[in-house]
Design a protein around this motif. Sequence first.
Motif, PDB file in Angstrom:
ATOM      1  N   GLY A 205       0.794  -0.903   0.144  1.00  0.00           N
ATOM      2  CA  GLY A 205      -0.212  -0.834   0.135  1.00  0.00           C
ATOM      3  C   GLY A 205       0.928   1.471   0.098  1.00  0.00           C
ATOM      4  N   GLU A 206       0.061   2.104   0.018  1.00  0.00           N
ATOM      5  CA  GLU A 206       0.659   3.336  -0.506  1.00  0.00           C
ATOM      6  C   GLU A 206       0.306   4.661   0.415  1.00  0.00           C
ATOM      7  OE1 GLU A 206       1.659   6.533  -4.141  1.00  0.00           O
ATOM      8  OE2 GLU A 206       3.214   4.225  -4.136  1.00  0.00           O
ATOM      9  N   ARG A 207       0.387   5.123   0.664  1.00  0.00           N
ATOM     10  CA  ARG A 207       0.412   6.343   2.237  1.00  0.00           C
ATOM     11  C   ARG A 207       1.236   8.342   1.503  1.00  0.00           C
ATOM     12  NH1 ARG A 207       1.562   9.572   7.117  1.00  0.00           N
ATOM     13  NH2 ARG A 207      -0.465  10.521   7.747  1.00  0.00           N
ATOM     14  N   ARG A 208       1.050   8.991   0.691  1.00  0.00           N
ATOM     15  CA  ARG A 208       2.435  10.377   0.039  1.00  0.00           C
ATOM     16  C   ARG A 208       1.523  11.008   1.704  1.00  0.00           C
ATOM     17  NH1 ARG A 208       0.955  11.865  -5.533  1.00  0.00           N
ATOM     18  NH2 ARG A 208       3.339  12.685  -5.546  1.00  0.00           N
ATOM     19  N   ILE A 209       2.035  11.967   1.452  1.00  0.00           N
ATOM     20  CA  ILE A 209       1.924  13.019   2.634  1.00  0.00           C
ATOM     21  C   ILE A 209       2.918  14.008   2.220  1.00  0.00           C
ATOM     22  CG2 ILE A 209       1.125  11.601   4.612  1.00  0.00           C
ATOM     23  CD1 ILE A 209       4.586  11.616   5.523  1.00  0.00           C
ATOM     24  N   LYS A 210       2.153  15.216   2.413  1.00  0.00           N
ATOM     25  CA  LYS A 210       3.521  16.620   2.167  1.00  0.00           C
ATOM     26  C   LYS A 210       4.255  16.905   3.823  1.00  0.00           C
ATOM     27  CE  LYS A 210       1.974  19.825   0.522  1.00  0.00           C
ATOM     28  NZ  LYS A 210       0.879  20.660  -0.454  1.00  0.00           N
ATOM     29  N   VAL A 211       5.846  16.877   3.671  1.00  0.00           N
ATOM     30  CA  VAL A 211       6.293  17.410   4.958  1.00  0.00           C
ATOM     31  C   VAL A 211       6.892  19.220   5.057  1.00  0.00           C
ATOM     32  CG1 VAL A 211       6.834  14.878   5.385  1.00  0.00           C
ATOM     33  CG2 VAL A 211       8.170  16.233   4.413  1.00  0.00           C
ATOM     34  N   ASN A 212       7.065  19.538   5.721  1.00  0.00           N
ATOM     35  CA  ASN A 212       8.327  20.855   5.847  1.00  0.00           C
ATOM     36  C   ASN A 212       9.581  20.418   5.710  1.00  0.00           C
ATOM     37  OD1 ASN A 212       8.780  20.026   8.633  1.00  0.00           O
ATOM     38  ND2 ASN A 212       7.323  21.608   9.228  1.00  0.00           N
ATOM     39  N   ALA A 213      10.328  21.221   5.876  1.00  0.00           N
ATOM     40  CA  ALA A 213      11.931  21.327   5.666  1.00  0.00           C
ATOM     41  C   ALA A 213      12.223  20.080   6.948  1.00  0.00           C
ATOM     42  CB  ALA A 213      12.631  22.694   5.570  1.00  0.00           C
ATOM     43  N   HIS A 214      11.642  20.391   7.645  1.00  0.00           N
ATOM     44  CA  HIS A 214      11.931  19.222   9.715  1.00  0.00           C
ATOM     45  C   HIS A 214      11.755  17.771   9.182  1.00  0.00           C
ATOM     46  CE1 HIS A 214      13.703  22.759  10.964  1.00  0.00           C
ATOM     47  NE2 HIS A 214      12.681  23.360  10.594  1.00  0.00           N
ATOM     48  N   ASN A 215      10.697  17.440   7.766  1.00  0.00           N
ATOM     49  CA  ASN A 215      10.602  16.317   7.999  1.00  0.00           C
ATOM     50  C   ASN A 215       9.184  15.671   8.603  1.00  0.00           C
ATOM     51  OD1 ASN A 215      10.665  13.937   6.383  1.00  0.00           O
ATOM     52  ND2 ASN A 215      11.356  12.834   8.194  1.00  0.00           N
ATOM     53  N   VAL A 216       8.246  16.853   8.659  1.00  0.00           N
ATOM     54  CA  VAL A 216       7.393  16.831   9.929  1.00  0.00           C
ATOM     55  C   VAL A 216       5.835  16.632   8.752  1.00  0.00           C
ATOM     56  CG1 VAL A 216       6.267  18.153  11.722  1.00  0.00           C
ATOM     57  CG2 VAL A 216       8.328  18.682  12.013  1.00  0.00           C
ATOM     58  N   GLU A 217       5.136  15.884   9.069  1.00  0.00           N
ATOM     59  CA  GLU A 217       3.704  15.904   8.602  1.00  0.00           C
ATOM     60  C   GLU A 217       3.196  16.716   8.651  1.00  0.00           C
ATOM     61  OE1 GLU A 217      -0.051  12.912   7.777  1.00  0.00           O
ATOM     62  OE2 GLU A 217       1.624  11.905   8.890  1.00  0.00           O
ATOM     63  N   ILE A 218       2.595  17.170   7.397  1.00  0.00           N
ATOM     64  CA  ILE A 218       1.500  18.327   7.586  1.00  0.00           C
ATOM     65  C   ILE A 218       0.100  18.147   6.792  1.00  0.00           C
ATOM     66  CG2 ILE A 218       1.228  21.373   6.638  1.00  0.00           C
ATOM     67  CD1 ILE A 218       4.755  20.777   5.783  1.00  0.00           C
ATOM     68  N   GLU A 219       0.295  17.704   6.064  1.00  0.00           N
ATOM     69  CA  GLU A 219      -0.887  16.834   5.819  1.00  0.00           C
ATOM     70  C   GLU A 219      -0.963  14.916   4.517  1.00  0.00           C
ATOM     71  OE1 GLU A 219      -3.576  19.115   2.916  1.00  0.00           O
ATOM     72  OE2 GLU A 219      -1.675  20.046   2.114  1.00  0.00           O
ATOM     73  N   GLU A 220      -1.951  14.786   4.533  1.00  0.00           N
ATOM     74  CA  GLU A 220      -2.175  13.676   3.184  1.00  0.00           C
ATOM     75  C   GLU A 220      -3.098  14.033   2.021  1.00  0.00           C
ATOM     76  OE1 GLU A 220      -3.242   9.212   5.788  1.00  0.00           O
ATOM     77  OE2 GLU A 220      -4.616   9.651   3.648  1.00  0.00           O
ATOM     78  N   ILE A 221      -1.604  13.137   1.750  1.00  0.00           N
ATOM     79  CA  ILE A 221      -2.812  14.103   0.080  1.00  0.00           C
ATOM     80  C   ILE A 221      -3.177  13.013  -0.854  1.00  0.00           C
ATOM     81  CG2 ILE A 221      -1.434  16.444   0.229  1.00  0.00           C
ATOM     82  CD1 ILE A 221       0.997  14.403  -1.740  1.00  0.00           C
ATOM     83  N   GLY A 222      -2.712  11.535  -0.271  1.00  0.00           N
ATOM     84  CA  GLY A 222      -3.375  10.425  -1.332  1.00  0.00           C
ATOM     85  C   GLY A 222      -3.062   9.237  -0.262  1.00  0.00           C
ATOM     86  N   ARG A 223      -3.786   8.165  -1.076  1.00  0.00           N
ATOM     87  CA  ARG A 223      -3.451   6.246  -0.505  1.00  0.00           C
ATOM     88  C   ARG A 223      -3.826   5.451  -0.710  1.00  0.00           C
ATOM     89  NH1 ARG A 223      -3.740   4.669   5.432  1.00  0.00           N
ATOM     90  NH2 ARG A 223      -3.321   6.902   5.999  1.00  0.00           N
ATOM     91  N   SER A 224      -3.430   4.246  -1.301  1.00  0.00           N
ATOM     92  CA  SER A 224      -3.187   3.473  -1.603  1.00  0.00           C
ATOM     93  C   SER A 224      -3.250   2.441  -1.139  1.00  0.00           C
ATOM     94  CB  SER A 224      -2.904   3.512  -3.189  1.00  0.00           C
ATOM     95  OG  SER A 224      -1.478   2.847  -2.867  1.00  0.00           O
ATOM     96  N   ALA A 225      -4.450   1.071  -0.937  1.00  0.00           N
ATOM     97  CA  ALA A 225      -4.313   0.114   0.081  1.00  0.00           C
ATOM     98  C   ALA A 225      -3.888  -0.983  -0.538  1.00  0.00           C
ATOM     99  CB  ALA A 225      -6.135  -0.659   0.472  1.00  0.00           C
ATOM    100  N   THR A 226      -3.538  -2.061   0.330  1.00  0.00           N
ATOM    101  CA  THR A 226      -2.616  -3.154   0.244  1.00  0.00           C
ATOM    102  C   THR A 226      -3.247  -3.737  -0.481  1.00  0.00           C
ATOM    103  OG1 THR A 226      -2.875  -3.903   2.434  1.00  0.00           O
ATOM    104  CG2 THR A 226      -1.007  -2.379   1.725  1.00  0.00           C
ATOM    105  N   GLN A 227      -2.711  -4.769  -1.349  1.00  0.00           N
ATOM    106  CA  GLN A 227      -2.731  -5.815  -1.746  1.00  0.00           C
ATOM    107  C   GLN A 227      -3.163  -6.779  -1.490  1.00  0.00           C
ATOM    108  OE1 GLN A 227      -3.194  -5.688  -6.550  1.00  0.00           O
ATOM    109  NE2 GLN A 227      -3.638  -3.168  -6.467  1.00  0.00           N
ATOM    110  N   GLU A 228      -3.766  -7.586  -0.440  1.00  0.00           N
ATOM    111  CA  GLU A 228      -2.584  -8.907   0.457  1.00  0.00           C
ATOM    112  C   GLU A 228      -4.315 -10.068   0.647  1.00  0.00           C
ATOM    113  OE1 GLU A 228      -2.240  -6.343   3.705  1.00  0.00           O
ATOM    114  OE2 GLU A 228      -4.498  -6.198   4.601  1.00  0.00           O
ATOM    115  N   ASN A 229      -3.896 -11.229   1.764  1.00  0.00           N
ATOM    116  CA  ASN A 229      -4.133 -12.349   1.857  1.00  0.00           C
ATOM    117  C   ASN A 229      -4.129 -12.715   0.420  1.00  0.00           C
ATOM    118  OD1 ASN A 229      -4.042 -11.966   4.613  1.00  0.00           O
ATOM    119  ND2 ASN A 229      -6.523 -10.519   4.245  1.00  0.00           N
ATOM    120  N   HIS A 230      -3.771 -13.140  -0.107  1.00  0.00           N
ATOM    121  CA  HIS A 230      -3.703 -13.698  -1.533  1.00  0.00           C
ATOM    122  C   HIS A 230      -3.147 -15.529  -0.999  1.00  0.00           C
ATOM    123  CE1 HIS A 230      -2.380 -10.537  -4.426  1.00  0.00           C
ATOM    124  NE2 HIS A 230      -4.132  -9.969  -3.572  1.00  0.00           N
ATOM    125  N   ASN A 231      -4.724 -15.562  -0.331  1.00  0.00           N
ATOM    126  CA  ASN A 231      -3.863 -17.527  -0.117  1.00  0.00           C
ATOM    127  C   ASN A 231      -4.523 -18.174  -1.255  1.00  0.00           C
ATOM    128  OD1 ASN A 231      -4.653 -16.223   2.783  1.00  0.00           O
ATOM    129  ND2 ASN A 231      -6.450 -16.674   2.945  1.00  0.00           N
TER     130      ASN A 231
END
Length: 595
Positions: A205-231
């Motif tokens: 899965g993927e989560r895209r976030i915006k950070v400042n110069a100090h690597n501190v999270e400002i906001e989440e701008i996108g997310r995709s779920a993992t594809q899992e439990n492929h039994n």
Amino acid sequence: MKIRILLTFFIIVWIGLLVRVFHLSVQSNDYYENLSENNSIKTELSAPVRGEILDRTSEPIAINELGFKIALAPHLTKGKDTTLLDKEIAYLLSMIPTLDAKKIAKTYKQHDSYYNHTFIDVVDFIPHETVIPLYSLMNLRDTIKISPSPKRLYPYGAVASHVIGYVAKANQKEIDADPSLQLLGHVGKNGIEKYYNRYLQGVAGERRIKVNAHNVEIEEIGRSATQENHNLVLNIDMRLQNFITEAFGNRVGTIIVMDTHGAIYAAGSYPEYDLNTFVSGISSKEWNRLMNSVDAPFTNKIINGLYPPGSTIKTGMGLIYVTSGMLHENSTVKCSGSMKLGNRAFRCWKGTGHGTTEISKAITQSCDDYFYKGALQVGIERMSTGLIRMGLGKKTGIDLPNEFIGTVPSRAWKREKYNKPWYQGETLNTSIGQGDFLVTPMQMAQYTALMATGKLPIPHVAKSIGNNPYTPNALDVLTPSEKSKLPIIQRAMRGVCNDPGGTARGFVSTRFPIAGKTGTAQTTGIAQGTKQRQSEHSMDYFSRSHAWFTTYGPAENPQFIVTVLVEHGGHGGEATGGMVSSIYNKLDDLGYIQK
């Protein structure tokens, strides 16, 4: 003139500056915009949970044990000053005293750097029950990150180890081939775990976030779920798998139980090894013990063991003979126990001979002399070409990694491999499955299915992948003439197990008639001057022949193939008949035999 030159120079310089400004402000806009975005937008990946492996009754074979991993914040060391790191390690040990402080410190220092801004994993796995009481307290510290980390668990330990395979830490070569392993950490190393690794491991899965110069999270701008439990559901029945493991005992070799369509219900390569020892890392002592064992426990003998087929080859060889135009089903030879070729005697296993022998008797009683004399008429080219068409000397197509192909000897093969001519004596050896002839047990099981049904199935361990059944189509490889003569071979194979004089007659005790072929594949040559052959049981262990018994049943309605090989087991029927009988009876107990 000087003014013109100076003016031209200034014009050229200004044009160059304007072009550069245009390039930087307009044409490079996308480049610098992307660079700026990469500096301010961070992508966090989340590892998918690996799919479980189940048997055909939904019994778990490979599962994920719930647990957690622990990571520490970066930059806890400043040069040689490890005060902050030592403080955090001391805290971890106060919470979980079983942790290894030295290992944590070493792991942290290997990955900490000025340029690293992500948490550093220092403990790969802590059981769920250990962490849960401490989770809330530990999670309050900004310097500690606790996240889910399932661990592969094999409930049956060593049972079916070569078929199932195992997962272990990915090496750099594997990571280079599949960058997602940098996140996942573990990868299938063998067996089904390796063959279906891409499917089982899922997609991160993927989560895209915006950070400042100090690597501190400002906001989440996108997310995709993992594809899992492929039994993954296998054809394996662990009740039968456990049964064959107990039946084989301390012997060395392999058992394959397959239906006539190619579905593998049980398969074992012996000795086996505990899969769980590889998940977290095996000790050097245990590794050396397994590696140095003369019984080769790491070798998957099902698809990587190469053995002379011995007399098991006589079924297909006989079919080639009676459809060659040189011989037919009523052609006979007079077996006196030995045949001279040049200055060498080619012996039949029965010293007194079989007398007048045709194809059915030759298979039922395993007369070598019939096949020697037939080989001189049919020739090695027809023999080798026919056997390769029947599936030998090439991969069966089973869904296990690194399958071997074996060797079907021929003139062309010997010329290519050794640059030497072919001799008639080699044709005779090939006719009874000796010499340079090598097969895998899986090839022999597939070949037996061909004798049972007239079709060459593709062996497969997987039953269904997701919601999709896995049923590869069998191959139609026999000629019309071979199909018409196949019942002759089938009657002879039934005779092996049921007729007086059949080589397995005294060793089979099934509830219904079965058909098959025994094989006693020599590993040591017999000197020409030897008058009385030494009994197998009186030989040194490693001088004894390999014992084969490959069968199908019921004889009149073939449904299953059972192939057994015991390394240095001696006579095929004697060493394996009891095991084969018990397996068919177990199949009946489990309701798999339709009478």
